[in-house]
Design an enzyme around this catalytic site. Sequence first.
Site, PDB file in Angstrom:
ATOM      1  CB  CYS A  97       6.653 -76.435 -30.132  1.00 51.13           C
ATOM      2  SG  CYS A  97       6.801 -77.573 -28.743  1.00 51.13           S
ATOM      3  CB  CYS A 151       9.491 -76.317 -27.730  1.00 54.06           C
ATOM      4  SG  CYS A 151       8.788 -77.840 -28.345  1.00 54.06           S
ATOM      5  CG  ASP A 152      10.146 -72.442 -28.857  1.00 56.14           C
ATOM      6  OD1 ASP A 152      11.199 -72.919 -28.395  1.00 56.14           O
ATOM      7  OD2 ASP A 152       9.795 -72.579 -30.035  1.00 56.14           O
TER       8      ASP A 152
END
Length: 315
Positions: free
Chosen positions: A136, A139-140
Amino acid sequence: MSTEKVKCLIIGSGPAGYTAAIYTGRANIAPVLYEGLQPGGQLTITTEVENFPGYPEGISGTQLMEDLRKQAERFGADIRNGIATSADLSKRPYRITIDDEKVIEAETVIISTGATAKYLGLEDEQKYAGMGVSACATCDGFFYRKKTVAVVGGGDTACEEAVYLAGLAKQVYLIVRKPFLRASKIMQARVMNHPNIKVLFEHNAVGLYGENGVEGVHLVKRQGECNEERYDLPIDGFFLAIGHKPNSDIFKDYLDTDEVGYIITEAGTPRTKVPGVFAAGDVADPHYRQAITAAGSGCKAAIEAERYLSANDLL
Ligand SMILES: Cc1cc2nc3c(=O)[nH]c(=O)nc-3n(C[C@H](O)[C@H](O)[C@H](O)COP(=O)(O)OP(=O)(O)OC[C@H]3O[C@@H](n4cnc5c(N)ncnc54)[C@H](O)[C@@H]3O)c2cc1C
């Protein structure tokens, strides 16, 4: 097989399921929630969550999910171990079998079973989970500012993730198995023209290396029919973008899904084509797949369930 009647059954314990449980609990519906194989959902396999509103310092994924669970229990949600193994949504009450041994007869059902990211199947993906391997970018990606990352995949999602990461990282390698990209022309152009992205066609990632996290990827480049070149490429992060598998199989006979398996809902709502059956979170969301969007749709599903029960004199 034993049978139990409930007003609202929630399947899945990620942000969508727990949020639906908080709302239905507070609406006095006494929801029953089955957690599935991964209690707390996908966030339990990540370390730090920095983009869920309300946590200026960030919060660990497990802690966030424990807090959501406690919040749901505080309002009377009955949270249980168990997996929904089959479903009959042909008529109300809907019959969901749990662990092949018990039937729940539910007036409303909230499906929040998530979508599982696909991995290449390398042992190193497990070894470095949360230590440089991610599925992701939204997300990261932030953790890789000014660093070097690789993205695996050749479709639209992979290109989107590569472009997103290129805005943060100093160098992005896009590892593509085929000699071409499968993405739309416009995404291909964005990738090919981006100064920070280098596309590695006809490459396969076969392993990762590093002492305390990912420091590089072992690559194999196909050369012609029979030849190949093996080499190591130093990177700090390894992002998979080869698709997700929505956990919708047991509902497919009754609900519409897209070609990948995402449950199709009425635009802007969690309503499926079966009245009283709602789909929330990643299982119905090919586009955003974030904890906050999952939680938001869990809230919508709970409000819909309450309204459905009320309109049908089932409260
Ligand atoms: C490594 C990683 C890091 C991430 N980091 C972030 C981040 O920093 N910020 C962010 O916003 N998002 C992040 N995400 C994405 C986020 O985790 C998801 O968008 C979110 O968890 C989706 O929530 P959900 O409730 O739809 O489903 P999920 O969290 O996927 O939960 C699905 C639930 O359904 C259950 N289930 C499945 N099948 C069944 C069944 N048959 N019967 C019963 N239960 C079942 C599972 O056990 C699980 O509890 C990350 C994802 C990953 C993988």
